[in-house]
Scaffold this motif. Sequence first.
Motif: not given
Length: 424
Positions: A221, A223, A409, A412-413, A416
Amino acid sequence: MGTYIFRLPDIGEGIAEAEIVAWHVQVGDLVEEDGRLADMMTDKATVEMESPVSGRVISVAGEVGDVVAIGSALVVIETEGEANADVEDAQSPAPVAVEVAAQPVPVPTLTPTPKPETARVEPVQESRAAVPQHAKVLASPAVRQRAKDLGIDLAEVRPSEEGRIRHADLDQFLAYNVQGGYRSAGVERGDEIIKVIGMRRRIAENMAASKRHIPHFSYVEECDVTALEAMREQFNANRGDKPKLTMLPLLITVFCRTLPQFPMLNARYDDEAGVVTRYGAVHLGMAAQTPAGLMVPVIRNAQSLNLWQLAQEIARLAQAAREGTAKSEELSGSTLTVTSLGPLGGVATTPVINRPEVAIIGPNRIVERPMFVKDGMGGERIEKRKLMNISISCDHRVVDGWDAASFIQAVKKLIESPVLLLAD
């Protein structure tokens, strides 16, 4: 004339045998007292064997790669004195461990860290006192001849013991300077046949076992690390006497904060017993490149360390691995591994799992690219952002694709929106 039988001494508790990884003599050679005979490798260390007597070598135990039992004759030396074929091992001096190589772990991508490199650590060669250019260089004739053959000026080599340069110091010089462009003067490289022995053989066996037994799958993923990088810069600008932070301690903090929601990833799978153990503490393996091969030093209870403590532990373990001083317990017992190529980068990686763990995470290179971002008024604008791909490989026998994707995910949150790390 007499005969001295040098028997392989007991070189560690519970060690029954050792592998020959290098010979420094051959039949017919003259060897001096304290001269190097061979390097022997166990599961715990590579040990340098030195001759307790002077004489001529009349037989050796085998070839590189052969295994010799403790107490067996390693080298037979013809001496000037009386025969002493029945001399007990106790008369041989205790061997000196020159490199720790405990439980090397098969990880194909690494953190950028011969006998015996994550966080950047100064080479071990730099830690030694330099030899003044005007000082007399102390070295044996064999060391001088080897240096001459390699085109090495001994005045440039830093000795490890009392100003005397030994073969190990030449090894360190070559290991450090080959990356700086060192090449032997006037020598062209030809074809080489390299026997896979010692740590390299153990790495090969472990990697093959991991791929043979574990059905891998990988998930990647992208990021946006712009905010996380800005936080790192703010920390460094106000760090005082604390170590400079790289991105790795921040990422480890993010992983540790996320793992409680995904306990199936911080686990080890005993496939023979059919048991998965999910761990509460995160003992994080940190794949590191060393001159001797891949090692995975372990950050114990990584979930309990703050950023500065993580930075210190990363630097300490990386240096210990490179210098061959890492203890056996520092190279085993990981529950999850992180492997990163750091500035070498790469768009994505598909790392091999450190068996019997069930997952391995691979951060990739940070790149800058234009992106559409929300402008706060319902529209969008183009900005230059810093982006990183995060890879994860999992054991599909015990980890589902949904679990791996959901974990990344969640990571990633936090990456970010790093302010969420302070929410608790």
